[in-house]
Design a protein around this motif. Structure first.
Motif, PDB file in Angstrom:
ATOM      1  N   ASN A 145       0.849  -1.195   0.000  1.00  8.68           N
ATOM      2  CA  ASN A 145       0.000   0.000   0.000  1.00  8.68           C
ATOM      3  C   ASN A 145       0.883   1.243   0.000  1.00  8.68           C
ATOM      4  OD1 ASN A 145      -2.893  -1.117   0.707  1.00  8.68           O
ATOM      5  ND2 ASN A 145      -1.451  -2.161   2.078  1.00  8.68           N
ATOM      6  N   ASN A 146       0.255   2.389  -0.324  1.00  8.43           N
ATOM      7  CA  ASN A 146       0.944   3.678  -0.147  1.00  8.43           C
ATOM      8  C   ASN A 146       0.701   4.154   1.276  1.00  8.43           C
ATOM      9  OD1 ASN A 146       1.762   3.806  -2.865  1.00  8.43           O
ATOM     10  ND2 ASN A 146      -0.293   4.510  -3.426  1.00  8.43           N
ATOM     11  N   ILE A 147       1.753   4.654   1.903  1.00  9.85           N
ATOM     12  CA  ILE A 147       1.663   5.032   3.315  1.00  9.85           C
ATOM     13  C   ILE A 147       1.991   6.515   3.462  1.00  9.85           C
ATOM     14  CG2 ILE A 147       2.693   4.662   5.602  1.00  9.85           C
ATOM     15  CD1 ILE A 147       1.163   2.229   4.687  1.00  9.85           C
ATOM     16  N   ILE A 148       1.194   7.189   4.307  1.00 11.90           N
ATOM     17  CA  ILE A 148       1.499   8.572   4.682  1.00 11.90           C
ATOM     18  C   ILE A 148       1.621   8.599   6.196  1.00 11.90           C
ATOM     19  CG2 ILE A 148       0.719  10.970   4.583  1.00 11.90           C
ATOM     20  CD1 ILE A 148      -1.279   9.793   2.329  1.00 11.90           C
ATOM     21  N   ILE A 149       2.763   9.016   6.681  1.00  9.49           N
ATOM     22  CA  ILE A 149       2.977   9.072   8.130  1.00  9.49           C
ATOM     23  C   ILE A 149       2.782  10.508   8.594  1.00  9.49           C
ATOM     24  CG2 ILE A 149       4.647   8.686   9.981  1.00  9.49           C
ATOM     25  CD1 ILE A 149       5.806   6.511   8.098  1.00  9.49           C
ATOM     26  N   ALA A 150       1.824  10.707   9.497  1.00  5.34           N
ATOM     27  CA  ALA A 150       1.526  12.036  10.031  1.00  5.34           C
ATOM     28  C   ALA A 150       1.893  12.051  11.504  1.00  5.34           C
ATOM     29  CB  ALA A 150       0.044  12.350   9.855  1.00  5.34           C
ATOM     30  N   ASN A 151       2.799  12.941  11.865  1.00  2.00           N
ATOM     31  CA  ASN A 151       3.226  12.941  13.281  1.00  2.00           C
ATOM     32  C   ASN A 151       3.433  14.352  13.796  1.00  2.00           C
ATOM     33  OD1 ASN A 151       3.855  11.270  15.543  1.00  2.00           O
ATOM     34  ND2 ASN A 151       5.988  11.931  15.344  1.00  2.00           N
ATOM     35  N   ALA A 157       8.568  11.489  11.765  1.00  2.01           N
ATOM     36  CA  ALA A 157       7.811  10.952  10.628  1.00  2.01           C
ATOM     37  C   ALA A 157       8.739  10.803   9.420  1.00  2.01           C
ATOM     38  CB  ALA A 157       6.646  11.877  10.297  1.00  2.01           C
ATOM     39  N   LYS A 158       9.575  11.806   9.222  1.00  6.79           N
ATOM     40  CA  LYS A 158      10.520  11.800   8.096  1.00  6.79           C
ATOM     41  C   LYS A 158      11.479  10.612   8.226  1.00  6.79           C
ATOM     42  CE  LYS A 158      13.861  14.934   5.875  1.00  6.79           C
ATOM     43  NZ  LYS A 158      15.256  14.639   6.158  1.00  6.79           N
ATOM     44  N   LYS A 159      12.030  10.444   9.427  1.00  3.24           N
ATOM     45  CA  LYS A 159      12.981   9.340   9.651  1.00  3.24           C
ATOM     46  C   LYS A 159      12.338   7.985   9.398  1.00  3.24           C
ATOM     47  CE  LYS A 159      16.619  11.131  12.563  1.00  3.24           C
ATOM     48  NZ  LYS A 159      16.245  12.235  13.476  1.00  3.24           N
ATOM     49  N   LEU A 160      11.098   7.820   9.883  1.00  4.49           N
ATOM     50  CA  LEU A 160      10.412   6.535   9.687  1.00  4.49           C
ATOM     51  C   LEU A 160      10.136   6.308   8.201  1.00  4.49           C
ATOM     52  CD1 LEU A 160       9.084   3.957  10.642  1.00  4.49           C
ATOM     53  CD2 LEU A 160       7.052   5.275  11.283  1.00  4.49           C
ATOM     54  N   ALA A 161       9.657   7.342   7.520  1.00  6.40           N
ATOM     55  CA  ALA A 161       9.372   7.206   6.083  1.00  6.40           C
ATOM     56  C   ALA A 161      10.649   6.824   5.328  1.00  6.40           C
ATOM     57  CB  ALA A 161       8.791   8.510   5.537  1.00  6.40           C
ATOM     58  N   GLU A 162      11.743   7.489   5.648  1.00  5.35           N
ATOM     59  CA  GLU A 162      13.007   7.198   4.950  1.00  5.35           C
ATOM     60  C   GLU A 162      13.484   5.769   5.221  1.00  5.35           C
ATOM     61  OE1 GLU A 162      14.699  11.792   4.750  1.00  5.35           O
ATOM     62  OE2 GLU A 162      15.478  10.439   6.302  1.00  5.35           O
ATOM     63  N   GLU A 163      13.262   5.333   6.441  1.00  9.04           N
ATOM     64  CA  GLU A 163      13.687   3.976   6.804  1.00  9.04           C
ATOM     65  C   GLU A 163      12.865   2.924   6.053  1.00  9.04           C
ATOM     66  OE1 GLU A 163      13.826   3.487  11.099  1.00  9.04           O
ATOM     67  OE2 GLU A 163      14.067   1.318  10.786  1.00  9.04           O
ATOM     68  N   ILE A 164      11.562   3.164   5.946  1.00  7.11           N
ATOM     69  CA  ILE A 164      10.701   2.212   5.215  1.00  7.11           C
ATOM     70  C   ILE A 164      11.091   2.189   3.736  1.00  7.11           C
ATOM     71  CG2 ILE A 164       8.327   1.705   4.500  1.00  7.11           C
ATOM     72  CD1 ILE A 164       7.425   3.007   7.171  1.00  7.11           C
ATOM     73  N   LYS A 176       5.153   8.611   2.260  1.00 14.01           N
ATOM     74  CA  LYS A 176       5.315  10.053   2.480  1.00 14.01           C
ATOM     75  C   LYS A 176       5.221  10.371   3.962  1.00 14.01           C
ATOM     76  CE  LYS A 176       3.045  11.166  -1.894  1.00 14.01           C
ATOM     77  NZ  LYS A 176       1.724  11.356  -2.440  1.00 14.01           N
ATOM     78  N   TYR A 177       5.563  11.597   4.306  1.00 13.39           N
ATOM     79  CA  TYR A 177       5.359  12.056   5.687  1.00 13.39           C
ATOM     80  C   TYR A 177       4.796  13.468   5.654  1.00 13.39           C
ATOM     81  CZ  TYR A 177       9.755  14.534   4.979  1.00 13.39           C
ATOM     82  OH  TYR A 177      10.725  15.353   4.484  1.00 13.39           O
ATOM     83  N   VAL A 178       3.921  13.759   6.621  1.00 14.03           N
ATOM     84  CA  VAL A 178       3.241  15.056   6.680  1.00 14.03           C
ATOM     85  C   VAL A 178       3.058  15.450   8.148  1.00 14.03           C
ATOM     86  CG1 VAL A 178       1.954  14.709   4.509  1.00 14.03           C
ATOM     87  CG2 VAL A 178       0.961  13.961   6.675  1.00 14.03           C
ATOM     88  N   PRO A 179       2.760  16.741   8.410  1.00 11.12           N
ATOM     89  CA  PRO A 179       2.431  17.130   9.781  1.00 11.12           C
ATOM     90  C   PRO A 179       1.060  16.581  10.174  1.00 11.12           C
ATOM     91  CG  PRO A 179       2.684  19.074   8.355  1.00 11.12           C
ATOM     92  CD  PRO A 179       2.738  17.881   7.474  1.00 11.12           C
ATOM     93  N   LEU A 180       0.713  16.675  11.447  1.00 14.13           N
ATOM     94  CA  LEU A 180      -0.564  16.111  11.917  1.00 14.13           C
ATOM     95  C   LEU A 180      -1.761  16.718  11.213  1.00 14.13           C
ATOM     96  CD1 LEU A 180      -0.557  15.649  15.791  1.00 14.13           C
ATOM     97  CD2 LEU A 180      -0.498  13.907  14.001  1.00 14.13           C
ATOM     98  N   ASN A 181      -1.761  18.055  11.115  1.00 16.90           N
ATOM     99  CA  ASN A 181      -2.947  18.720  10.601  1.00 16.90           C
ATOM    100  C   ASN A 181      -2.920  18.753   9.090  1.00 16.90           C
ATOM    101  OD1 ASN A 181      -5.323  20.080  10.719  1.00 16.90           O
ATOM    102  ND2 ASN A 181      -4.610  21.391  12.417  1.00 16.90           N
ATOM    103  N   THR A 182      -3.320  17.658   8.479  1.00 14.73           N
ATOM    104  CA  THR A 182      -3.086  17.544   7.055  1.00 14.73           C
ATOM    105  C   THR A 182      -4.383  17.231   6.315  1.00 14.73           C
ATOM    106  OG1 THR A 182      -1.458  16.651   5.527  1.00 14.73           O
ATOM    107  CG2 THR A 182      -2.579  15.073   6.923  1.00 14.73           C
TER     108      THR A 182
END
Ligand code: ATR
Length: 276
Positions: A145-151, A157-164, A176-182
């Motif tokens: 699946n496509n994943i968006i990490i919001a934290n 979030a960036k570190k986790l996305a890069e690791e995946i 991808k990674y984004v801020p919470l309010n997205t």
């Protein structure tokens, strides 16, 4: 009946007294007529080093591992399976001559979703959180699946996305990674893997209007009806509570220890009876 052949499985954590695992696992063992018993051991961090050798000496056949030992326990294990290696944390151990660490949290979340909506693939899944629970769920669901990490802390979030991306060979469109309010416009499934919702006056991380037409799963199960799920229900979105993942991660662990498929309904009923 407990007799001289009864096998022991245990939870190790600190604290453990509020865990629902003994209730659901013992119900599942009884239901399948398996001569096993499940206990909860409160293990202080400085005593963790004795657990695996102790288990080998006593013939304890398996463990669940919870806070704060999920990462620290790894150095005492002989092997990690792929899930635990990717996630970097262990929630299940099978002990024989060797102690092998697994992580069933991610697959538990997948099964909880798939139980309600069928196969989860090629979806856009937004995960709130970048801590331990989010890691397990993100690594599992990112496989197809496509994943968006919001934290809240964007850097995590960036570190986790890069690791995946690196470990699963994905690209930055797929993870991808984004801020919470997205904006949740193109998102199919929303999963709360933060602790937001545990406290009485926590605000939901998304509004009812944002959740319209989506599948919403919360990993928080205390309370069962979280602020996020309340918002989802206002617009008749599919809402999956935190017992789903709790039960399915436990069911996967049960299979690892016993080789037997447990009855999910028996596990759920045992918990519901205990909570009411
Ligand atoms: P767990 O193992 O349960 O995932 P964790 O590793 O401590 O626990 O992670 C907690 C997650 O909840 C984190 O994503 C955390 O966000 P930060 O990385 O910014 O700390 C998130 N979280 C906790 N309290 C929060 C709050 N009040 N608002 C938003 N996010 C919160």
């Amino acid at each position: 009946m407990i007799d001289s052949k009864t096998k022991l499985v245990a939870l190790i954590g600190h604290p453990v007294e509020h865990s629902l695992s003994p209730i659901m696992q013992n119900a599942a063992f009884r239901d399948k007529n398996l001569n096993y018993v499940y206990l909860a051991f409160d293990v202080l961090p400085e005593k963790l080093k004795y657990v695996i050798d102790g288990a080998k000496a006593l013939g304890i056949v398996g463990f669940n591992v919870t806070i704060p030992h999920k990462i620290e326990i790894i150095k005492y294990l002989d092997k990690l399976d792929k899930s635990a290696e990717l996630i970097g944390a262990v929630n299940t151990i099978k002990v024989d001559k060797e102690a092998i660490g697994y992580n069933t949290d991610g697959i538990g979340a997948r099964k909880a979703l798939e139980e309600k909506i069928g196969k989860v693939e090629n979806k856009n899944i937004l995960i709130f959180g970048a801590g331990g629970a989010a890691r397990a769920v993100a690594f599992e669901l990112a496989k197809n699946n496509n994943i968006i990490i919001a934290n809240r802390t964007l850097d995590k979030a960036k570190k986790l996305a890069e690791e995946i991306i690196e470990k699963l060979g994905k690209n930055s469109d797929e993870v991808k990674y984004v801020p919470l309010n997205t904006d949740l416009k193109d998102v199919d499934i929303v999963i709360n893997a933060t602790s937001v919702g545990m406290k009485k006056d926590d605000k939901p991380l998304a509004t009812a209007e944002q959740l319209r037409g989506k599948v919403v799963m919360d990993l928080v199960y205390n309370p069962l009806e979280t602020p996020l799920l309340k918002e989802a229900k206002k617009v008749n979105a599919i809402a999956i509570d935190g017992l789903g993942m709790l039960i399915h991660q436990g069911a996967e662990a049960f299979k690892i220890w016993t080789g037997v498929e447990p009855n999910i309904n028996v596990m759920r009923e045992a918990i519901m009876k205990y909570l009411n």
